[in-house]
Design a protein around this motif. Structure first.
Motif, PDB file in Angstrom:
ATOM      1  N   VAL A  51       0.963  -1.201   0.114  1.00  0.00           N
ATOM      2  CA  VAL A  51      -0.212   0.018  -0.044  1.00  0.00           C
ATOM      3  C   VAL A  51       0.765   1.272  -0.087  1.00  0.00           C
ATOM      4  O   VAL A  51       1.787   1.230   0.881  1.00  0.00           O
ATOM      5  N   ARG A  52       0.695   2.200  -0.848  1.00  0.00           N
ATOM      6  CA  ARG A  52       1.423   3.332  -1.178  1.00  0.00           C
ATOM      7  C   ARG A  52       0.730   4.469  -1.462  1.00  0.00           C
ATOM      8  O   ARG A  52      -0.487   4.394  -2.133  1.00  0.00           O
ATOM      9  N   ALA A  53       1.215   5.682  -1.241  1.00  0.00           N
ATOM     10  CA  ALA A  53       0.597   6.951  -1.711  1.00  0.00           C
ATOM     11  C   ALA A  53       1.479   7.534  -2.653  1.00  0.00           C
ATOM     12  O   ALA A  53       1.287   8.669  -3.246  1.00  0.00           O
ATOM     13  N   GLN A  54       2.790   6.969  -2.861  1.00  0.00           N
ATOM     14  CA  GLN A  54       3.685   7.443  -3.820  1.00  0.00           C
ATOM     15  C   GLN A  54       3.259   7.287  -5.359  1.00  0.00           C
ATOM     16  O   GLN A  54       3.876   6.498  -6.132  1.00  0.00           O
ATOM     17  N   PHE A  55       2.343   8.054  -5.733  1.00  0.00           N
ATOM     18  CA  PHE A  55       1.785   7.730  -6.916  1.00  0.00           C
ATOM     19  C   PHE A  55       2.075   9.301  -7.824  1.00  0.00           C
ATOM     20  O   PHE A  55       2.535  10.183  -7.166  1.00  0.00           O
ATOM     21  N   SER A  56       1.711   9.228  -9.095  1.00  0.00           N
ATOM     22  CA  SER A  56       2.131  10.330 -10.068  1.00  0.00           C
ATOM     23  C   SER A  56       0.968  11.232 -10.269  1.00  0.00           C
ATOM     24  O   SER A  56       1.310  12.254 -11.009  1.00  0.00           O
ATOM     25  N   THR A  57      -0.318  10.901  -9.962  1.00  0.00           N
ATOM     26  CA  THR A  57      -1.505  11.670 -10.236  1.00  0.00           C
ATOM     27  C   THR A  57      -2.189  12.049  -8.985  1.00  0.00           C
ATOM     28  O   THR A  57      -2.111  11.228  -7.951  1.00  0.00           O
ATOM     29  N   SER A  64      -5.078   6.945  -2.119  1.00  0.00           N
ATOM     30  CA  SER A  64      -4.271   6.303  -1.041  1.00  0.00           C
ATOM     31  C   SER A  64      -4.328   6.794   0.318  1.00  0.00           C
ATOM     32  O   SER A  64      -4.243   6.304   1.244  1.00  0.00           O
ATOM     33  N   MET A  65      -4.590   8.355   0.134  1.00  0.00           N
ATOM     34  CA  MET A  65      -4.600   9.067   1.527  1.00  0.00           C
ATOM     35  C   MET A  65      -5.813   8.979   2.075  1.00  0.00           C
ATOM     36  O   MET A  65      -5.948   9.236   3.413  1.00  0.00           O
ATOM     37  N   TYR A  66      -7.000   8.270   1.538  1.00  0.00           N
ATOM     38  CA  TYR A  66      -8.142   7.710   2.408  1.00  0.00           C
ATOM     39  C   TYR A  66      -7.483   6.222   2.845  1.00  0.00           C
ATOM     40  O   TYR A  66      -7.907   5.969   3.926  1.00  0.00           O
ATOM     41  N   ARG A 106       6.975  13.896  -5.934  1.00  0.00           N
ATOM     42  CA  ARG A 106       7.038  14.275  -4.391  1.00  0.00           C
ATOM     43  C   ARG A 106       6.298  15.507  -4.347  1.00  0.00           C
ATOM     44  O   ARG A 106       5.649  16.012  -3.387  1.00  0.00           O
ATOM     45  N   ARG A 107       6.528  16.636  -5.153  1.00  0.00           N
ATOM     46  CA  ARG A 107       5.746  17.690  -5.140  1.00  0.00           C
ATOM     47  C   ARG A 107       4.343  17.727  -5.195  1.00  0.00           C
ATOM     48  O   ARG A 107       3.600  18.258  -4.553  1.00  0.00           O
ATOM     49  N   LYS A 108       3.773  16.586  -5.946  1.00  0.00           N
ATOM     50  CA  LYS A 108       2.240  16.447  -6.032  1.00  0.00           C
ATOM     51  C   LYS A 108       1.918  15.922  -4.670  1.00  0.00           C
ATOM     52  O   LYS A 108       0.623  16.206  -4.191  1.00  0.00           O
ATOM     53  N   GLN A 109       2.747  14.913  -4.255  1.00  0.00           N
ATOM     54  CA  GLN A 109       2.317  14.294  -3.085  1.00  0.00           C
ATOM     55  C   GLN A 109       2.271  15.265  -1.919  1.00  0.00           C
ATOM     56  O   GLN A 109       1.318  15.099  -0.954  1.00  0.00           O
ATOM     57  N   GLU A 110       3.287  16.028  -1.696  1.00  0.00           N
ATOM     58  CA  GLU A 110       3.319  17.063  -0.542  1.00  0.00           C
ATOM     59  C   GLU A 110       2.337  17.981  -0.649  1.00  0.00           C
ATOM     60  O   GLU A 110       1.719  18.571   0.265  1.00  0.00           O
TER      61      GLU A 110
END
Length: 384
Positions: A51-57, A64-66, A106-110
């Motif tokens: 399980v990860r939230a390191q995606f590109s969209t 993932s953050m839910y 990373r910028r999108k994720q942050e």
């Protein structure tokens, strides 16, 4: 004839999560139709469990953050374990292009509120001295990424839903979907007909077949993925995250007393191929030893390795929500390898759309079936 407010076709983790989220919102007259004698015989039981939230969209990051916090509190919510372990995902960049890609992601994720650490090559060498890092330029690490037990999570979702009134039909296969001028009227199954105005297609790699029953063409096709568990091995730390070698896509994580090895063979072709090819072992072990030299000593029992099916879409995003041309027919398909990690979010999204015709978690239009004919594809490039 049986009746139901909602029929869910497919009793894997996605269908089970949908049933759970519906019952949590008070919709209890639900039938989940599972064609096997036991749940988890499809993609769920063959998953790597990452399980990860390191995606590109942004939409995948939002899902993932839910889902990940949901797994972190799974037992408190459902009364059943999911064995979430927050050991993280570590992406190893071996080129300047990789570094730029990770920086962009990373910028999108942050921006979505995720904490992701940018690591230097020296950081990685210090943390994991047993990795071969002479070609590693840096990497990204997210500490809340990790692993779950897909089977336990599926059972937890379904058990809690059943405690709230949902029914699970095992050994039952859908053979037709009936419609009238207003939309869906019911389903025909090998266990008998069910009258309903709402059907959810959660059939995993078999989604296109269920879609045809409703007169809906789905761009979902199965693609084999093979996994190799090792025998017990203590020369590499079991506190390690999922480690992804971006030079070739090889990735691995701790599993029981050994490790679970994966690599997506670019020569693999679509189809319902669920047999494990023994020649894959040499391919994955070669890549494992190249990145982790002590893995030259890994022992593998070919009889323990397995193959499962991804349900792929053209843009590697799921197809979620209602079908405008067939009122009452809803889709939860095409997760492209992310069904387990996004099952909680999918359950929430589908339950909201079925019961309230809206969803606040994501913009449902982004993931609708219409995006294909309207040319609104949203390509996910971080696919393992």
């Amino acid at each position: 004839m049986q009746t139901a407010d909602v029929v869910v076709v497919g009793g894997g983790i996605v269908g089970s999560s949908i049933a759970y989220h519906l019952t949590e919102q008070g919709c209890r007259n639900i039938i989940v139709i599972e064609r096997e004698a036991h749940q988890g015989k499809g993609s769920t039981g063959k998953s790597m469990g990452g399980v990860r939230a390191q995606f590109s969209t942004p939409v995948n990051i939002q899902m993932s953050m839910y889902s990940i916090p949901f797994y972190a509190t799974f037992e408190a919510r459902t009364g059943h374990p999911a064995d979430y372990r927050a050991q993280g995902y570590l992406f190893l960049a071996t080129s300047e292009a990789h570094l730029r890609y990770l920086d962009t992601n990373r910028r999108k994720q942050e921006a979505a509120g995720l904490k992701v650490h940018k690591l230097s090559a020296e950081d990685i060498r210090k943390s994991y001295p047993l990795l071969k890092t002479d070609d590693v330029l840096g990497g990204n690490f997210c500490p809340t990424d990790g692993f779950v037990d897909p089977y336990s999570a599926m059972v937890g979702f379904m058990t809690r839903a059943a405690e709230s009134g949902a029914r699970l039909w095992r050994n039952a296969e859908v053979t037709a979907i009936h419609k009238d001028g207003r939309g869906v009227t019911g389903v025909e199954t090998t266990r008998g007909p069910v009258a309903t105005r709402t059907v959810v297609n959660a059939a995993g790699p078999w989604a296109a077949q269920i879609g045809k029953f409703a007169g809906v063409e789905l761009l979902v096709e199965p693609l084999r993925r093979m996994l190799v568990p090792t025998e017990p091995f203590d020369e590499f730390p079991h506190t390690a995250p999922m480690i992804i070698d971006m030079s070739n896509g090889f990735h691995f994580r701790p599993e029981s007393l050994g490790f679970l090895l994966a690599w997506n063979d670019p020569e693999e072709t679509p189809g319902f191929k669920t047999d494990f090819e023994p020649a894959f072992i040499e391919k994955v072990l070669t890549r494992a030893a190249a990145r982790v030299p002590c893995f030259e000593n890994l022992a593998v029992n070919p009889k323990r390795a397995w193959a499962g099916l991804y349900e792929m879409t053209p843009d590697h995003h799921p197809i979620l929500g209602p079908v405008a041309e067939v009122p009452g027919f809803f889709l939860a398909n095409g997760f492209s390898g992310h069904g387990v990690m996004h099952a909680p979010a999918t359950g929430k999204i589908l339950a909201d759309l079925i019961l309230h015709q809206k969803c606040d978690l994501v913009d449902p239009n982004l993931l609708s079936l219409d995006r294909y004919r309207e040319g609104r594809l949203i390509e996910e490039t971080a696919v393992l």
